[in-house]
Design a protein around this motif. Sequence first.
Motif, PDB file in Angstrom:
ATOM      1  N   ASP A 110     -77.426 -79.433  10.749  1.00  0.00           N
ATOM      2  CA  ASP A 110     -78.022 -78.120  10.451  1.00  0.00           C
ATOM      3  C   ASP A 110     -78.019 -77.768   8.973  1.00  0.00           C
ATOM      4  O   ASP A 110     -78.930 -77.101   8.496  1.00  0.00           O
ATOM      5  CB  ASP A 110     -77.307 -77.025  11.247  1.00  0.00           C
ATOM      6  N   HIS A 111     -76.998 -78.180   8.228  1.00  0.00           N
ATOM      7  CA  HIS A 111     -76.912 -77.763   6.824  1.00  0.00           C
ATOM      8  C   HIS A 111     -76.076 -78.749   6.022  1.00  0.00           C
ATOM      9  O   HIS A 111     -75.334 -79.565   6.576  1.00  0.00           O
ATOM     10  CB  HIS A 111     -76.317 -76.349   6.715  1.00  0.00           C
ATOM     11  N   VAL A 112     -76.219 -78.672   4.705  1.00  0.00           N
ATOM     12  CA  VAL A 112     -75.432 -79.514   3.797  1.00  0.00           C
ATOM     13  C   VAL A 112     -73.959 -79.164   3.978  1.00  0.00           C
ATOM     14  O   VAL A 112     -73.585 -77.999   4.082  1.00  0.00           O
ATOM     15  CB  VAL A 112     -75.878 -79.287   2.335  1.00  0.00           C
ATOM     16  N   GLY A 113     -73.119 -80.195   4.006  1.00  0.00           N
ATOM     17  CA  GLY A 113     -71.680 -79.995   4.163  1.00  0.00           C
ATOM     18  C   GLY A 113     -71.207 -80.088   5.603  1.00  0.00           C
ATOM     19  O   GLY A 113     -70.001 -80.160   5.851  1.00  0.00           O
ATOM     20  N   GLU A 114     -72.114 -80.066   6.555  1.00  0.00           N
ATOM     21  CA  GLU A 114     -71.719 -80.159   7.961  1.00  0.00           C
ATOM     22  C   GLU A 114     -71.142 -81.540   8.249  1.00  0.00           C
ATOM     23  O   GLU A 114     -71.622 -82.553   7.762  1.00  0.00           O
ATOM     24  CB  GLU A 114     -72.928 -79.908   8.871  1.00  0.00           C
ATOM     25  N   ARG A 115     -70.092 -81.559   9.040  1.00  0.00           N
ATOM     26  CA  ARG A 115     -69.447 -82.809   9.418  1.00  0.00           C
ATOM     27  C   ARG A 115     -69.792 -83.098  10.872  1.00  0.00           C
ATOM     28  O   ARG A 115     -69.647 -82.251  11.729  1.00  0.00           O
ATOM     29  CB  ARG A 115     -67.949 -82.709   9.208  1.00  0.00           C
ATOM     30  N   VAL A 116     -70.255 -84.347  11.115  1.00  0.00           N
ATOM     31  CA  VAL A 116     -70.759 -84.729  12.436  1.00  0.00           C
ATOM     32  C   VAL A 116     -70.017 -85.975  12.902  1.00  0.00           C
ATOM     33  O   VAL A 116     -69.799 -86.900  12.123  1.00  0.00           O
ATOM     34  CB  VAL A 116     -72.285 -85.024  12.357  1.00  0.00           C
ATOM     35  N   ARG A 117     -69.648 -85.989  14.182  1.00  0.00           N
ATOM     36  CA  ARG A 117     -69.024 -87.182  14.761  1.00  0.00           C
ATOM     37  C   ARG A 117     -70.103 -88.235  14.963  1.00  0.00           C
ATOM     38  O   ARG A 117     -71.151 -87.965  15.531  1.00  0.00           O
ATOM     39  CB  ARG A 117     -68.344 -86.839  16.077  1.00  0.00           C
ATOM     40  N   VAL A 118     -69.823 -89.467  14.497  1.00  0.00           N
ATOM     41  CA  VAL A 118     -70.798 -90.556  14.559  1.00  0.00           C
ATOM     42  C   VAL A 118     -70.087 -91.865  14.887  1.00  0.00           C
ATOM     43  O   VAL A 118     -68.865 -91.928  14.939  1.00  0.00           O
ATOM     44  CB  VAL A 118     -71.567 -90.701  13.222  1.00  0.00           C
ATOM     45  N   VAL A 119     -70.898 -92.923  15.061  1.00  0.00           N
ATOM     46  CA  VAL A 119     -70.405 -94.279  15.273  1.00  0.00           C
ATOM     47  C   VAL A 119     -71.028 -95.163  14.199  1.00  0.00           C
ATOM     48  O   VAL A 119     -72.241 -95.128  13.980  1.00  0.00           O
ATOM     49  CB  VAL A 119     -70.789 -94.797  16.674  1.00  0.00           C
ATOM     50  N   TYR A 120     -70.186 -95.949  13.533  1.00  0.00           N
ATOM     51  CA  TYR A 120     -70.642 -96.859  12.489  1.00  0.00           C
ATOM     52  C   TYR A 120     -70.592 -98.279  13.027  1.00  0.00           C
ATOM     53  O   TYR A 120     -69.550 -98.755  13.467  1.00  0.00           O
ATOM     54  CB  TYR A 120     -69.745 -96.710  11.255  1.00  0.00           C
ATOM     55  N   THR A 121     -71.743 -98.972  12.986  1.00  0.00           N
ATOM     56  CA  THR A 121     -71.808-100.340  13.521  1.00  0.00           C
ATOM     57  C   THR A 121     -72.037-101.373  12.425  1.00  0.00           C
ATOM     58  O   THR A 121     -72.311-102.532  12.720  1.00  0.00           O
ATOM     59  CB  THR A 121     -72.936-100.448  14.565  1.00  0.00           C
ATOM     60  N   GLY A 122     -71.954-100.965  11.182  1.00  0.00           N
ATOM     61  CA  GLY A 122     -72.221-101.858  10.060  1.00  0.00           C
ATOM     62  C   GLY A 122     -73.564-101.530   9.443  1.00  0.00           C
ATOM     63  O   GLY A 122     -74.406-100.877  10.049  1.00  0.00           O
ATOM     64  N   GLY A 123     -73.756-101.933   8.225  1.00  0.00           N
ATOM     65  CA  GLY A 123     -75.026-101.658   7.560  1.00  0.00           C
ATOM     66  C   GLY A 123     -75.016-100.311   6.849  1.00  0.00           C
ATOM     67  O   GLY A 123     -73.966 -99.811   6.432  1.00  0.00           O
ATOM     68  N   ASP A 124     -76.187 -99.708   6.742  1.00  0.00           N
ATOM     69  CA  ASP A 124     -76.338 -98.455   5.989  1.00  0.00           C
ATOM     70  C   ASP A 124     -76.551 -97.238   6.867  1.00  0.00           C
ATOM     71  O   ASP A 124     -76.831 -96.160   6.358  1.00  0.00           O
ATOM     72  CB  ASP A 124     -77.531 -98.573   5.032  1.00  0.00           C
ATOM     73  N   TYR A 125     -76.469 -97.381   8.181  1.00  0.00           N
ATOM     74  CA  TYR A 125     -76.739 -96.265   9.088  1.00  0.00           C
ATOM     75  C   TYR A 125     -75.544 -95.982   9.979  1.00  0.00           C
ATOM     76  O   TYR A 125     -74.804 -96.892  10.349  1.00  0.00           O
ATOM     77  CB  TYR A 125     -77.950 -96.573   9.976  1.00  0.00           C
ATOM     78  N   VAL A 126     -75.416 -94.715  10.345  1.00  0.00           N
ATOM     79  CA  VAL A 126     -74.495 -94.313  11.400  1.00  0.00           C
ATOM     80  C   VAL A 126     -75.329 -93.662  12.499  1.00  0.00           C
ATOM     81  O   VAL A 126     -76.426 -93.171  12.253  1.00  0.00           O
ATOM     82  CB  VAL A 126     -73.396 -93.343  10.888  1.00  0.00           C
TER      83      VAL A 126
END
Length: 165
Positions: free
Chosen positions: A100-116
């Motif tokens: 929603d906005h700059v500074g928001e922290r979101v739970r994600v999964v990192y599988t390698g590379g440049d994307y979550v």
Amino acid sequence: MGQQAYKSSARKSWRIRIPDRPKSVVLASIFLFAIGVGLCVEPIEFRSAWAAKRGHGTPGVFAAEEYIKEPKGGSHWSGPFTSENGRVQRADIFFGGKVDHVGERVRVVYTGGDYVYPPRGGWDWLWDASLFVFALVGLVVWIFVYPVRALRRRRVRLVRGSQPA
């Protein structure tokens, strides 16, 4: 005179024929380049997206720092990723999910590379798989449109040339 014409045409037969329409050569080259990129890059992207969809990868938190709008209409967020245990930290990771906005922290999964990816992986895997399939279909179409048609034309020319006039 008849023999001279015959010798010159025989001499030219081994040369590569330059197409009458250079625009078609450029379009075919662009088409083949796009197919090559699709066949090389999409399986790699698909693997990461599919791993995230299946729940594999390193869970962590993505902090949105910059919203990037692509010229072609796409958009994503950029920022750092930190794993839950703090061992994996990456800067300038991209996230295409909902923020929603700059500074928001979101739970994600990192599988390698440049994307979550979102915790359940999202739908990126479907996009990557469909682009790979389109590239594969494009390759099959190219094989049957250009080389096969050229071979058929050559065969017809050879058959017509061998018939007595």
